[in-house]
Design an enzyme around this catalytic site. Structure first.
Site, PDB file in Angstrom:
ATOM      1  N   ASN A  45      43.443  35.416  60.489  1.00  0.00           N
ATOM      2  CA  ASN A  45      44.118  36.652  60.077  1.00  0.00           C
ATOM      3  C   ASN A  45      45.498  36.332  59.511  1.00  0.00           C
ATOM      4  O   ASN A  45      45.876  36.810  58.437  1.00  0.00           O
ATOM      5  CB  ASN A  45      44.237  37.610  61.264  1.00  0.00           C
ATOM      6  CG  ASN A  45      42.917  38.247  61.633  1.00  0.00           C
ATOM      7  OD1 ASN A  45      42.057  38.454  60.782  1.00  0.00           O
ATOM      8  ND2 ASN A  45      42.750  38.549  62.914  1.00  0.00           N
ATOM      9  N   GLY A  46      46.247  35.507  60.236  1.00  0.00           N
ATOM     10  CA  GLY A  46      47.554  35.097  59.734  1.00  0.00           C
ATOM     11  C   GLY A  46      47.443  34.197  58.526  1.00  0.00           C
ATOM     12  O   GLY A  46      48.246  34.285  57.584  1.00  0.00           O
ATOM     13  N   ASN A  60      36.601  35.649  48.941  1.00  0.00           N
ATOM     14  CA  ASN A  60      36.912  37.054  48.704  1.00  0.00           C
ATOM     15  C   ASN A  60      35.682  37.943  48.814  1.00  0.00           C
ATOM     16  O   ASN A  60      35.795  39.149  49.065  1.00  0.00           O
ATOM     17  CB  ASN A  60      37.609  37.223  47.358  1.00  0.00           C
ATOM     18  CG  ASN A  60      39.064  36.793  47.436  1.00  0.00           C
ATOM     19  OD1 ASN A  60      39.540  36.348  48.484  1.00  0.00           O
ATOM     20  ND2 ASN A  60      39.789  36.920  46.335  1.00  0.00           N
ATOM     21  N   HIS A 116      51.793  32.529  26.884  1.00  0.00           N
ATOM     22  CA  HIS A 116      52.484  31.339  26.383  1.00  0.00           C
ATOM     23  C   HIS A 116      51.789  30.736  25.166  1.00  0.00           C
ATOM     24  O   HIS A 116      52.328  29.812  24.539  1.00  0.00           O
ATOM     25  CB  HIS A 116      52.567  30.265  27.477  1.00  0.00           C
ATOM     26  CG  HIS A 116      53.719  30.436  28.417  1.00  0.00           C
ATOM     27  ND1 HIS A 116      53.697  31.317  29.468  1.00  0.00           N
ATOM     28  CD2 HIS A 116      54.932  29.818  28.461  1.00  0.00           C
ATOM     29  CE1 HIS A 116      54.838  31.237  30.137  1.00  0.00           C
ATOM     30  NE2 HIS A 116      55.610  30.349  29.546  1.00  0.00           N
ATOM     31  N   GLY A 117      50.599  31.223  24.843  1.00  0.00           N
ATOM     32  CA  GLY A 117      49.847  30.611  23.757  1.00  0.00           C
ATOM     33  C   GLY A 117      49.498  29.168  24.087  1.00  0.00           C
ATOM     34  O   GLY A 117      49.249  28.821  25.245  1.00  0.00           O
ATOM     35  N   GLY A 163      30.164  26.963  55.637  1.00  0.00           N
ATOM     36  CA  GLY A 163      31.398  27.410  55.012  1.00  0.00           C
ATOM     37  C   GLY A 163      31.696  28.836  55.437  1.00  0.00           C
ATOM     38  O   GLY A 163      32.291  29.084  56.474  1.00  0.00           O
ATOM     39  N   GLU A 199      40.164  30.291  53.357  1.00  0.00           N
ATOM     40  CA  GLU A 199      40.494  31.261  54.403  1.00  0.00           C
ATOM     41  C   GLU A 199      39.497  32.421  54.423  1.00  0.00           C
ATOM     42  O   GLU A 199      39.813  33.549  54.804  1.00  0.00           O
ATOM     43  CB  GLU A 199      41.926  31.812  54.235  1.00  0.00           C
ATOM     44  CG  GLU A 199      43.002  30.758  54.046  1.00  0.00           C
ATOM     45  CD  GLU A 199      43.300  29.968  55.307  1.00  0.00           C
ATOM     46  OE1 GLU A 199      42.365  29.733  56.098  1.00  0.00           O
ATOM     47  OE2 GLU A 199      44.460  29.581  55.504  1.00  0.00           O
TER      48      GLU A 199
END
Length: 380
Positions: A237-238, A364, A336-337, A129, A361
């Site tokens: 990158n894109g 993080n 919105h509860g 991955g 992608e």
């Protein structure tokens, strides 16, 4: 294509109209019934949305990345999952346009750009991955063909698309041994796993792609042998810019819906918007959205200009925007509860769809590694 501000505004207005008419009204149904709307994608192709930064000579519209990112923001306001698939399709089309032979470009790009044919991107494997250089799928040269064998994991659109851009090993065990191939869907030996059951992105199928001695012409290799990993990283990158844009569009819609709810919902004799604590929460969400927009535009501009810090900025944008926008959408659900938890309001779907953007992608965590390495090199 060189767009002035008026041209770009007109184009974004047309995309917004398409998203409001074709994507938003049926987004909930697509999510619940796992419908991949090939017909809607073909209508998106009529607007040029399948070849946003493909050259005009092959049916694309040749947009700069900053303009393309703005397109994905608008699409994601209608349906985040479908916008994300269009992003993946565009990444493949750009790779074909940039690295394929003239023969393959002429044969594939007009229909890819028009979304008469759809594409999938095949890098990830069951055991590879984040460590993409560890892929095990092989491509063995046999005369004028390559024979591909292996399994790809988490492939968007798999089983419903017409072409698969596959990264496979043609050489040694490191990144320099990887090459890229365009594999037609009707290739003998190509098959697919079951559609995965997922938290979100239900409007696009996600399956394994299984290659069992699949033969493709040598002309279907993109670039030279050993250039596949570099091609994949340039494409990503894109892709990172685009997926950040999809997060921004989805979160912007959710935050706007939260603001409407605060104005309209009456509690203890006054609208929720009169509660200062909720005003402050909305202010933080709105600030996160605007900060995300600024960093996204900065990174897209760097990619357009070929800036030396473009890779770092794309990683920054992907990590920051997807994190901040997920939190903003999740906060919109909270504001919105109990209604935010109901499917009919659409906010919970956006939250589920945005969550995976922090993973794909390049996770993080990997984005933070890219940024930190660049910062450390700059300090040397």
């Amino acid at each position: 294509m060189n767009l002035d501000e008026d041209d770009l505004a007109a184009m974004l207005a047309a995309v917004r109209k398409f998203a409001e008419a074709e994507l938003a009204p049926h987004a909930q149904e697509r999510d619940e019934k796992k419908i991949f709307p090939v017909d809607v994608l073909q209508r998106a192709g009529e607007l040029g949305l399948g070849g946003l930064y493909v050259g005009e000579e092959h049916g694309g519209i040749g947009l700069p990345r900053r303009a393309a990112a703005a397109v994905f923001v608008e699409l994601a306001r209608g349906d985040t999952a479908i916008a994300a698939y269009i992003s993946i399709h565009n990444m493949v089309a750009w790779m074909v346009d940039t690295f394929a032979t003239d023969e393959v470009r002429a044969a594939w790009l007009p229909e890819l750009s028009a979304m008469q044919k759809l594409a999938s991107y095949c890098l990830t494997e069951p055991d590879a991955g984040s460590d993409a250089a560890a892929i095990r799928t092989t491509a063995r040269r046999d005369g004028d063909e390559y024979v591909l064998r292996g399994v790809k994991q988490f492939i968007s659109g798999a089983g419903s698309t017409d072409a698969y851009l596959v990264m496979a090993r043609t050489g040694g065990p490191d990144a320099r041994g990887i090459s890229a191939f365009l594999v037609p869907a009707d290739s003998e030996g190509l098959s697919f796993g079951a559609n995965e059951r997922k938290m979100g992105w239900n409007a696009q199928p996600t399956r394994q792609v299984v290659l069992e001695d699949v033969r493709v012409p040598a002309s279907h290799r993109l670039g030279e042998e050993g250039e596949g990993f570099s091609i994949a990283m340039r494409g990503l990158n894109g892709g990172r810019i685009n997926i950040a844009a999809c997060s921004l569009g989805g979160a912007s819609w959710a935050v706007e819906r939260a603001a409407v709810h605060l104005r309209e919902r009456i509690a203890f004799g006054k609208p929720l918007s009169a509660q200062q604590a909720l005003q402050f929460r909305l202010a933080d969400m709105t600030t996160s959205i605007e900060a995300s927009r600024c960093l996204l535009e900065r990174a897209a501009t760097a990619l357009d200009e070929g800036s030396p810090d473009a890779v770092q900025l794309c990683a920054m944008a992907k990590q920051f925007v997807t994190d901040q926008c997920f939190e903003a959408a999740n906060a919109a659900l909270q504001l919105h509860g109990g209604y935010g938890y109901l499917a009919e309001y659409g906010v919970e779907r956006v939250v589920r769809d945005l969550r995976v953007h922090q993973i794909l992608e390049g996770t993080n965590e990997i984005m933070r590694l890219i940024v930190s390495r660049a910062a450390l090199e700059g300090a040397a």
